[in-house]
Design an enzyme around this catalytic site. Structure first.
Site, PDB file in Angstrom:
ATOM      1  N   ARG A  49       5.140   8.497  15.802  1.00 26.86           N
ATOM      2  CA  ARG A  49       4.949   9.769  15.244  1.00 26.86           C
ATOM      3  C   ARG A  49       4.696  10.820  16.162  1.00 26.86           C
ATOM      4  NH1 ARG A  49      -0.191   8.971  11.213  1.00 26.86           N
ATOM      5  NH2 ARG A  49      -1.736   8.696  12.520  1.00 26.86           N
ATOM      6  N   ARG A  76       8.016   6.787  -5.333  1.00 28.68           N
ATOM      7  CA  ARG A  76       7.987   7.641  -6.432  1.00 28.68           C
ATOM      8  C   ARG A  76       9.233   8.070  -6.917  1.00 28.68           C
ATOM      9  NH1 ARG A  76       3.474  10.733  -3.489  1.00 28.68           N
ATOM     10  NH2 ARG A  76       1.464   9.415  -3.637  1.00 28.68           N
ATOM     11  N   TYR A  92      -9.146  -3.265   7.952  1.00 31.80           N
ATOM     12  CA  TYR A  92      -8.866  -1.974   7.867  1.00 31.80           C
ATOM     13  C   TYR A  92      -9.372  -1.341   6.705  1.00 31.80           C
ATOM     14  CZ  TYR A  92      -6.003   2.128   7.678  1.00 31.80           C
ATOM     15  OH  TYR A  92      -5.428   3.379   7.740  1.00 31.80           O
ATOM     16  N   ARG A 123       0.612  -1.301  -0.196  1.00 36.30           N
ATOM     17  CA  ARG A 123      -0.034   0.075  -0.027  1.00 36.30           C
ATOM     18  C   ARG A 123       0.885   1.250   0.112  1.00 36.30           C
ATOM     19  NH1 ARG A 123      -3.159  -2.667   4.224  1.00 36.30           N
ATOM     20  NH2 ARG A 123      -2.284  -1.291   5.843  1.00 36.30           N
ATOM     21  N   ASP A 151     -10.209   2.518   4.907  1.00 39.03           N
ATOM     22  CA  ASP A 151     -10.266   4.034   5.052  1.00 39.03           C
ATOM     23  C   ASP A 151     -11.770   4.724   5.255  1.00 39.03           C
ATOM     24  OD1 ASP A 151      -7.491   4.283   4.610  1.00 39.03           O
ATOM     25  OD2 ASP A 151      -7.583   4.168   2.621  1.00 39.03           O
TER      26      ASP A 151
END
Length: 378
Positions: free
Chosen positions: A277, A175, A346, A171, A348
């Protein structure tokens, strides 16, 4: 019909609204003192900052129908998630992109050069990656894996990346340009007044009643023609077969003046930093201005009884137990299990809303003849 919906999060609210508009009497209960589930937002009394109480929720989707739906109930303003990570004493951009690669390796590679360079780092002997670690080593090589994925993953999941499936890493994009927008969907944004205000608007219908601080009791089902359950699947059956595994999050709040870290999300990839985080919530509403700031350090651990479940673990042991609960659910008439917790997946936010809309549409079309799952948990 009289419908009981357990949970006032996105699944319960969207299904309830659709059924209410079809003329059904919807009673929505939630054990918590607020609506909107884990995407609940509220104003901080000290600073005025809009807080994502259970961690940041950033709306992104390619589903135009879902985008139109949420904009019916809230004004969404443009927002792009641009994550940074502190690893090995330096700050880098995520997801891994051309800037990350050039900064990390001290190079000035162009896209085609970077693609070939990363391929030269990759372990090409791994032809069919099965684990998270194999997937990472095959596609980014050991240096980037060690810096950005290994320690973070161990903290987030509480186990070695060799124990996690490769699908988790699939997932996460890599780039070979300078695009550092974490998501690639057409529609991205934040509700101007927060998610709780959006959910409140969805629930604002004469055929919907909402009862907070209200635990589900089995006798409630006898008063309804159908139940939609968005709580934990195993919780409906009082955990009689055992508990499905979840990760939960602990938040350590602190406040400051001005701008603490210069971005909304700063990951910490090193294993010796105990938190995963730091989120600075004023940056989730960049159209607002606040002198003070509120941050949260996030710590991940295994969920225990009484904890808020966040991420289903879904490893081999959990999948075997899940199958047993699915069989129990199919043998239980008059109940449909929905959402992240009800289907142990899971999801979104956009997928949650899409599945809720489709589930409610099917229920209306079938005159209430509904199976245990509108979407299979496996």
């Amino acid at each position: 019909m009289k419908i009981l919906l357990v949970g006032a999060g996105l699944s319960g609210a969207v299904i309830g609204r659709h059924l209410a508009e079809a003329g059904h009497d919807c009673r929505i209960i939630d054990a918590r003192p607020h609506i909107a589930g884990n995407c609940h937002t509220e104003r901080d009394a000290e600073t005025g900052v809009m807080l994502h109480v259970y961690g940041p929720h950033i709306f992104h989707t390619d589903d135009e129908g879902v985008w139109d739906y949420v904009n019916r109930f809230a004004r969404f303003l443009p927002y792009q998630n641009r994550v940074k990570t502190t690893a090995q004493g330096r700050v880098h951009s995520l997801p891994i992109n051309l800037l990350t690669i050039n900064q990390f390796f001290g190079t000035t590679l162009r896209p085609d050069e970077a693609r070939a360079f990363i391929e030269s780092k990759a372990d090409t002997s791994i032809t069919d990656p099965q684990t998270f670690e194999e997937q990472a080593l095959r596609f980014v090589g050991p240096e980037l894996y060690e810096a950005f994925f290994k320690g973070y993953t161990e903290k987030q999941w509480g186990c070695s990346p060799t124990e996690l499936p490769a699908s988790i890493l699939k997932r996460l994009p890599v780039r070979f340009n300078y695009d550092d927008n974490y998501f690639f969907h057409r529609f991205q944004g934040m509700p101007q007044d927060g998610y709780s205000a959006m959910v409140a608007a969805i629930l604002d219908h004469s055929c919907i009643t909402v009862e907070l601080n209200t635990e589900y009791r089995p006798e409630m089902a006898a008063e309804a023609d159908h139940v939609f359950w968005s709580g934990p699947l195993d919780g409906y059956f009082d955990y009689r077969l055992g508990r499905l595994g979840y990760r939960t999050l602990d938040f350590e709040r602190f406040s400051d003046k001005g701008d603490y870290q210069g971005c909304a999300v700063m990951n910490y990839g090193d294993r010796d930093v105990p938190y995963t985080r730091i989120t600075e919530h004023k940056h989730f509403s960049p159209w607002e201005s606040h002198e003070g700031t509120v941050c949260y350090r996030e710590y991940s651990r295994a969920a225990e009884p009484g904890d808020t479940p966040y991420y289903p673990i879904r490893l081999v042991e959990e999948k075997a137990l899940l199958e047993q609960y699915i069989d129990l659910a199919h043998a239980t008439p008059g109940v449909t299990f929905v959402g992240r917790l009800g289907t142990y997946r899971y999801l979104d936010m956009d997928v949650t809303i899409r599945e809720a809309l489709d589930t409610a549409t099917r229920f209306v079309a079938a005159d209430g003849d509904m199976s245990a799952f509108a979407v299979s948990p496996v």
